[in-house]
Design a protein around this motif. Structure first.
Motif, PDB file in Angstrom:
ATOM      1  N   LEU A  43       0.845  -1.202   0.000  1.00  0.00           N
ATOM      2  CA  LEU A  43       0.000   0.000   0.000  1.00  0.00           C
ATOM      3  C   LEU A  43       0.872   1.241   0.000  1.00  0.00           C
ATOM      4  O   LEU A  43       1.927   1.256   0.626  1.00  0.00           O
ATOM      5  N   ASP A  44       0.410   2.280  -0.662  1.00  0.00           N
ATOM      6  CA  ASP A  44       1.041   3.582  -0.429  1.00  0.00           C
ATOM      7  C   ASP A  44      -0.024   4.664  -0.360  1.00  0.00           C
ATOM      8  O   ASP A  44      -0.990   4.660  -1.127  1.00  0.00           O
ATOM      9  N   ALA A  45       0.202   5.598   0.548  1.00  0.00           N
ATOM     10  CA  ALA A  45      -0.779   6.665   0.786  1.00  0.00           C
ATOM     11  C   ALA A  45      -0.915   7.593  -0.421  1.00  0.00           C
ATOM     12  O   ALA A  45      -1.933   8.243  -0.598  1.00  0.00           O
ATOM     13  N   GLY A  51       8.202   6.873  -2.475  1.00  0.00           N
ATOM     14  CA  GLY A  51       8.483   7.520  -1.185  1.00  0.00           C
ATOM     15  C   GLY A  51       9.313   8.780  -1.318  1.00  0.00           C
ATOM     16  O   GLY A  51       9.311   9.453  -2.349  1.00  0.00           O
ATOM     17  N   SER A  52      10.035   9.085  -0.243  1.00  0.00           N
ATOM     18  CA  SER A  52      10.870  10.292  -0.237  1.00  0.00           C
ATOM     19  C   SER A  52      11.999  10.169  -1.254  1.00  0.00           C
ATOM     20  O   SER A  52      12.614  11.175  -1.620  1.00  0.00           O
ATOM     21  N   ALA A  53      12.270   8.958  -1.708  1.00  0.00           N
ATOM     22  CA  ALA A  53      13.362   8.770  -2.666  1.00  0.00           C
ATOM     23  C   ALA A  53      13.012   9.314  -4.050  1.00  0.00           C
ATOM     24  O   ALA A  53      13.894   9.444  -4.893  1.00  0.00           O
ATOM     25  N   TYR A  60      14.629  12.721  -3.649  1.00  0.00           N
ATOM     26  CA  TYR A  60      15.940  12.861  -2.997  1.00  0.00           C
ATOM     27  C   TYR A  60      16.975  13.365  -3.998  1.00  0.00           C
ATOM     28  O   TYR A  60      16.760  13.320  -5.208  1.00  0.00           O
ATOM     29  N   THR A  61      18.092  13.886  -3.459  1.00  0.00           N
ATOM     30  CA  THR A  61      19.136  14.376  -4.362  1.00  0.00           C
ATOM     31  C   THR A  61      20.087  13.257  -4.761  1.00  0.00           C
ATOM     32  O   THR A  61      20.968  13.461  -5.580  1.00  0.00           O
ATOM     33  N   ALA A  62      19.930  12.089  -4.120  1.00  0.00           N
ATOM     34  CA  ALA A  62      20.575  10.854  -4.566  1.00  0.00           C
ATOM     35  C   ALA A  62      22.083  10.780  -4.322  1.00  0.00           C
ATOM     36  O   ALA A  62      22.797  10.087  -5.037  1.00  0.00           O
ATOM     37  N   PRO A 107      21.564   8.921   4.559  1.00  0.00           N
ATOM     38  CA  PRO A 107      21.127   7.630   5.101  1.00  0.00           C
ATOM     39  C   PRO A 107      20.644   6.565   4.108  1.00  0.00           C
ATOM     40  O   PRO A 107      20.517   5.398   4.469  1.00  0.00           O
ATOM     41  N   THR A 108      20.347   6.939   2.866  1.00  0.00           N
ATOM     42  CA  THR A 108      19.469   6.040   2.103  1.00  0.00           C
ATOM     43  C   THR A 108      20.164   4.815   1.518  1.00  0.00           C
ATOM     44  O   THR A 108      19.519   3.785   1.279  1.00  0.00           O
ATOM     45  N   LEU A 109      21.486   4.866   1.298  1.00  0.00           N
ATOM     46  CA  LEU A 109      22.144   3.618   0.882  1.00  0.00           C
ATOM     47  C   LEU A 109      22.007   2.592   2.003  1.00  0.00           C
ATOM     48  O   LEU A 109      21.813   1.393   1.757  1.00  0.00           O
TER      49      LEU A 109
HETATM   50  C1  FAD Z   1      14.463  16.569  -0.437  1.00  0.00           C
HETATM   51  C2  FAD Z   1      15.111  15.292   0.019  1.00  0.00           C
HETATM   52  C3  FAD Z   1      16.418  15.031  -0.356  1.00  0.00           C
HETATM   53  C4  FAD Z   1      17.029  13.835   0.054  1.00  0.00           C
HETATM   54  N1  FAD Z   1      18.295  13.583  -0.394  1.00  0.00           N
HETATM   55  C5  FAD Z   1      18.912  12.432  -0.010  1.00  0.00           C
HETATM   56  C6  FAD Z   1      20.224  12.138  -0.488  1.00  0.00           C
HETATM   57  O1  FAD Z   1      20.825  12.871  -1.280  1.00  0.00           O
HETATM   58  N2  FAD Z   1      20.802  10.993  -0.050  1.00  0.00           N
HETATM   59  C7  FAD Z   1      20.178  10.155   0.815  1.00  0.00           C
HETATM   60  O2  FAD Z   1      20.795   9.159   1.197  1.00  0.00           O
HETATM   61  N3  FAD Z   1      18.921  10.392   1.250  1.00  0.00           N
HETATM   62  C8  FAD Z   1      18.268  11.510   0.862  1.00  0.00           C
HETATM   63  N4  FAD Z   1      16.983  11.753   1.291  1.00  0.00           N
HETATM   64  C9  FAD Z   1      16.350  10.828   2.254  1.00  0.00           C
HETATM   65  C10 FAD Z   1      15.627   9.643   1.623  1.00  0.00           C
HETATM   66  O3  FAD Z   1      14.665  10.054   0.725  1.00  0.00           O
HETATM   67  C11 FAD Z   1      15.035   8.769   2.733  1.00  0.00           C
HETATM   68  O4  FAD Z   1      16.085   8.387   3.609  1.00  0.00           O
HETATM   69  C12 FAD Z   1      14.402   7.474   2.245  1.00  0.00           C
HETATM   70  O5  FAD Z   1      13.490   7.700   1.203  1.00  0.00           O
HETATM   71  C13 FAD Z   1      13.711   6.771   3.413  1.00  0.00           C
HETATM   72  O6  FAD Z   1      13.192   5.552   3.001  1.00  0.00           O
HETATM   73  P1  FAD Z   1      11.930   4.876   3.708  1.00  0.00           P
HETATM   74  O7  FAD Z   1      11.560   3.708   2.892  1.00  0.00           O
HETATM   75  O8  FAD Z   1      12.238   4.674   5.141  1.00  0.00           O
HETATM   76  O9  FAD Z   1      10.762   5.986   3.612  1.00  0.00           O
HETATM   77  P2  FAD Z   1      10.106   6.652   2.313  1.00  0.00           P
HETATM   78  O10 FAD Z   1      10.978   6.493   1.128  1.00  0.00           O
HETATM   79  O11 FAD Z   1       9.704   8.023   2.674  1.00  0.00           O
HETATM   80  O12 FAD Z   1       8.780   5.789   2.080  1.00  0.00           O
HETATM   81  C14 FAD Z   1       7.691   5.834   2.955  1.00  0.00           C
HETATM   82  C15 FAD Z   1       6.400   5.671   2.161  1.00  0.00           C
HETATM   83  O13 FAD Z   1       5.348   5.340   3.073  1.00  0.00           O
HETATM   84  C16 FAD Z   1       4.152   5.942   2.619  1.00  0.00           C
HETATM   85  N5  FAD Z   1       3.234   6.012   3.779  1.00  0.00           N
HETATM   86  C17 FAD Z   1       3.386   6.720   4.918  1.00  0.00           C
HETATM   87  N6  FAD Z   1       2.358   6.486   5.757  1.00  0.00           N
HETATM   88  C18 FAD Z   1       1.550   5.604   5.148  1.00  0.00           C
HETATM   89  C19 FAD Z   1       0.329   4.970   5.516  1.00  0.00           C
HETATM   90  N7  FAD Z   1      -0.252   5.196   6.704  1.00  0.00           N
HETATM   91  N8  FAD Z   1      -0.253   4.121   4.628  1.00  0.00           N
HETATM   92  C20 FAD Z   1       0.320   3.873   3.424  1.00  0.00           C
HETATM   93  N9  FAD Z   1       1.492   4.448   3.036  1.00  0.00           N
HETATM   94  C21 FAD Z   1       2.092   5.298   3.888  1.00  0.00           C
HETATM   95  C22 FAD Z   1       4.596   7.279   2.068  1.00  0.00           C
HETATM   96  O14 FAD Z   1       3.649   7.765   1.135  1.00  0.00           O
HETATM   97  C23 FAD Z   1       5.940   6.926   1.432  1.00  0.00           C
HETATM   98  O15 FAD Z   1       5.782   6.635   0.059  1.00  0.00           O
HETATM   99  C24 FAD Z   1      16.334  12.920   0.873  1.00  0.00           C
HETATM  100  C25 FAD Z   1      15.007  13.189   1.245  1.00  0.00           C
HETATM  101  C26 FAD Z   1      14.397  14.347   0.824  1.00  0.00           C
HETATM  102  C27 FAD Z   1      12.969  14.582   1.200  1.00  0.00           C
END
Ligand code: FAD
Ligand code: SF4
Lengths: 503, 204
Positions: free
Chosen positions: A34-36, A83-85, A88-90, A479-481
């Motif tokens: 699921l995704d919101a 998600g936040s990826a 992200y700037t990657a 953190p994302t790697l």
């Molecule tokens: C602007 C920006 C720049 C960034 N740049 C970098 C970078 O250069 N290098 C790096 O390493 N990291 C970077 N990041 C961080 C990176 O994006 C996150 O660390 C990573 O995406 C986290 O992964 P995750 O799976 O934990 O969460 P996410 O990727 O955020 O995924 C969570 C998902 O859960 C969904 N969700 C939430 N609640 C619910 C619910 N109740 N029901 C259903 N779905 C739900 C959301 O919609 C989202 O899609 C950046 C982030 C941002 C915002």
């Protein structure tokens, strides 16, 4: 209302959720995810525009309090498949071996290293053939990006003159064609979603792979409750789609909804058997929430720089890592820059703002990424307010540790020195945050942690947490790697756990 | 540092919109919708007048350079539910803060000056805005939202709109939308032909 049944239900199709879905579906498990937010197509749903692409940010209510409240919208979280990826700037770096040994992580660099190596390949990382800080990244499958912006050249010139090491950043951005995807065209809108699809995100890797392997992906579906059965195991997930409540029964539930919504969902799923919330016997669900400091230093140069050209983050130095920060070149587009000017200085409106912004093309932007101390008081809780789904709105409290502030100060001074060494005049220091971590920290002891190193909750064996919420510390490397790598490690464990409960 | 800034753009001849035919169709549409916005259905005519006056007072010299209808776009964004999130330190959404605040702003001006905000003199309007910024609004009026939260929330939304205006992009020499072309000219003093000319050339 519909009720369906799957082997695994994953909540959140971001960096961590998509990796797990892809692995488990390929191994033959029947996966629902699921995704919101929506499942977007970069060509149809993205635009080369900052304001329009605010739609990628998490936009549901979140209360942000504390001495140093965090922006829980733009720079920390995304909503939608990927998600936040997606924005992200990657810049993808490994954590340092000492990051694991110095703190309460239940794993070492050695445990994560095979997954780092695997993800470096799967994400087609582009980086220098010889990276000066090998623990953070090595043997990149794609060559380093070579079109460096004036902003980046000034950053490197400053460091060079100061005798510091620097390198082109390891990026999950194609520097050469791969499959059907084109290399980066230096458009600069990485934080607005990559229209040319050159940036590697779940949307062009793990999501299509998992769909091909049979995952049922349900976008615009918000999970509101995880139900447990008489056996005190997770039994099903309730979610809202099109204003209707639906249910998915599953043998395994994985929560990968990032660092605010994950603890929030566990807390709001409380029931008679788990009156403090699911997996919360330690009382630590929501606790130890962390972020990174991500301050910017804007300097002015006599010549035109034009920081909008090229991907925002192109070069870095990790020479200050042991002091708690790294430095990057970091270009910004006008909306972001003007907003940060105002956030940091309420008098920067009208003529003041205009005067500054007329110099936009003469500015360089450098940024620090700073370590933040884990503190128990920094947390996610449920507030008394209700959202449109009748669920409690999360309240996030965050205050910096004095050690964080000392890191911030040192990084500011260093950025100013780099700017001066390159011939610029440092003018504005803009405080900001990036990334979220923690809230369901991992550990070996159920009294002091929520999950084990595979993300399995100590209290409910078929309930897992994946992604950034499981982090124990928030080091200065992005953190994302580590998110992707730990998710792959969890996926392999979940596969064997599933076999064990089925045999 | 003494302020010797020219109050004028470095790029008097640059018009980012002259390149719009080169942008991808989605972005072209987004910018077209911004420069020709349709009516929303959240703001009342009084609120729109207050908003226009607020924007004019707070961003005086951007007006004239700026081409967008701030009140129509903000109304459109409110109608599309784009302002649901909460700013930091707030128990209300941006939408609630702006709507309550616009009402309170009008109430206060009528109470203290017997004049609607938009009819006040430029000086008086600016004084009011500054008093709100410093939490000095009439306590009896600001019941649903504090005046400083209204000031910071509305101002930060407005400045996003102002810096999303192609005319302001031309003014500051920003390249604007960049797909599918991207940027290719790299190296000292290298810019692509579709960008603003370096301003020493531009002024000659
Ligand atoms: C602007 C920006 C720049 C960034 N740049 C970098 C970078 O250069 N290098 C790096 O390493 N990291 C970077 N990041 C961080 C990176 O994006 C996150 O660390 C990573 O995406 C986290 O992964 P995750 O799976 O934990 O969460 P996410 O990727 O955020 O995924 C969570 C998902 O859960 C969904 N969700 C939430 N609640 C619910 C619910 N109740 N029901 C259903 N779905 C739900 C959301 O919609 C989202 O899609 C950046 C982030 C941002 C915002
Ligand atoms: S700079 Fe490169 S990676 Fe970033 S959005 Fe543009 S093409 Fe994509």
């Amino acid at each position: 209302m519909t009720k369906t049944s799957h082997d695994v239900c994953i909540i959140g199709a971001g960096a961590a959720g998509s990796v797990i879905a892809s692995h488990l579906a390929k191994k033959g498990l029947n996966v629902a995810m699921l995704d919101a937010g929506p499942h977007r197509d970069p060509q149809k749903d993205f635009a080369s525009d900052e304001l329009e692409m605010e739609k990628l940010f998490w936009d549901e209510p979140r209360i942000s309090k504390g001495n140093d409240p965090i922006d829980l919208y733009r720079s920390t979280s995304g909503k939608g498949v990927g998600g936040s990826a997606v924005h992200y700037t990657a810049q993808l770096l490994r954590f340092h071996p000492k990051d694991f040994t110095n703190a309460d992580w239940p794993i070492s660099y050695k445990d994560v290293n095979p997954f780092y190596e695997d993800m470096t390949k799967q994400l087609h990382l582009a980086g220098p053939s010889s990276f000066p800080w090998k623990e953070f990244g090595d043997r990149f499958p794609f060559p380093a990006h070579h079109d460096l912006s004036n902003n980046t050249l000034k950053f490197r010139e400053g460091l060079e003159k100061m005798g510091m090491k620097h390198a082109v950043s390891p990026l999950a951005i194609l520097s050469a064609p791969y499959d059907e995807r084109h290399p980066c065209i230096n458009r600069g809108f990485c934080e607005e979603g990559c229209m040319p699809d050159s940036k590697t995100t779940p949307l062009n890797t793990f999501i299509p792979e998992s769909l091909q392997a049979g995952t049922t992906l349900i976008p615009e579906a918000t999970a509101v409750k995880i139900e447990t059965g008489d056996d005190r195991k997770a039994k099903s997930v309730h979610y809202i789609l099109d204003d209707q409540q639906h249910e998915i029964e599953a043998s395994i539930v994985v929560v990968a909804a990032y660092a605010v919504e994950t603890p929030r969902l566990l807390l709001q799923s409380k029931n008679n058997d788990f009156p403090e919330g699911l997996a919360n016997s330690s009382g630590l669900v929501g606790r130890y929430l962390m972020t990174n400091m991500n301050d910017h230093l804007i300097a002015k140069f006599p010549e035109e720089i034009r920081m909008y050209r090229g991907n925002p983050v192109q070069a870095l130095t990790m020479d200050f890592y042991q002091k708690g920060f790294i430095l990057n070149s970091y270009g910004m587009r006008p909306v972001r820059l003007a907003s940060l000017f105002f956030e940091n200085d309420a008098s920067c409106v009208g003529e003041n703002l205009r005067r500054r912004m007329l110099d936009y093309n003469h500015f360089t932007g450098f940024a620090m990424l700073g370590e933040v101390q884990p503190q128990k008081e920094n947390r996610v809780e449920l507030s008394g307010q209700r959202d449109r789904f009748e669920q409690p709105v999360p309240r996030v409290t965050f205050s910096h540790h004095e050690k964080d502030l000392s890191i911030r100060k040192q990084a500011k001074e260093m950025m100013e020195r780099v700017a001066r060494a390159a011939g610029g005049e440092p003018l504005y220091h803009l405080e900001a945050h990036a990334h979220l971590m923690g809230g369901c920290r991992m550990g070996n002891d159920p009294a002091t942690s929520v999950v084990n190193s595979y993300g399995q909750t100590h209290d409910i064996e078929n309930l897992f947490v994946a992604g950034a919420p499981t982090f124990v510390t928030a080091p200065a490397a992005n953190p994302t790697l580590t998110v992707y790598s730990l998710a792959q490690r969890s996926a392999e464990y979940i596969e064997s756990y599933f076999k064990s409960i089925r045999s | 540092m003494k302020d010797q800034h020219p109050k004028k753009t470095y790029y008097p001849t640059y018009d980012v919109m002259s390149e719009k035919g080169e942008w991808d169709p989605v972005t072209q549409q987004v910018i077209q919708n911004r420069t020709h916005p349709t009516e929303g259905n959240v703001l009342t005519p009084e609120m729109k007048r207050t908003l226009q006056a607020y924007s004019k007072s707070l961003f005086p010299s951007h007006v004239g350079e700026q081409t967008l209808s701030i009140s129509l776009i903000l109304d459109h964004r409110l109608t599309e539910k784009k302002l649901k999130s909460y700013p930091k330190n707030s128990l209300l959404s941006k939408e609630e803060i702006i709507l309550y605040g616009l009402e309170h702003a009008e109430e206060e001006c009528v109470l203290t000056d017997q004049t609607p905000f938009f009819q006040m003199s430029d000086d008086d309007r600016l004084k009011k805005i500054i008093s709100w910024k410093h939490q000095l609004g009439e306590e009896s009026v600001w019941k649903n939202v504090s005046c400083d939260l209204f000031y910071s929330t509305l101002t930060s939304e407005l400045l996003k709109l102002i810096y999303s205006d192609p005319s302001i992009w031309s003014n500051i020499g920003y390249g604007g939308p960049a797909y599918p072309r991207g940027y290719y000219a790299y190296g000292p003093k290298q810019f692509d032909s579709w960008e603003a000319k370096p301003h020493d050339e531009n002024l000659s």
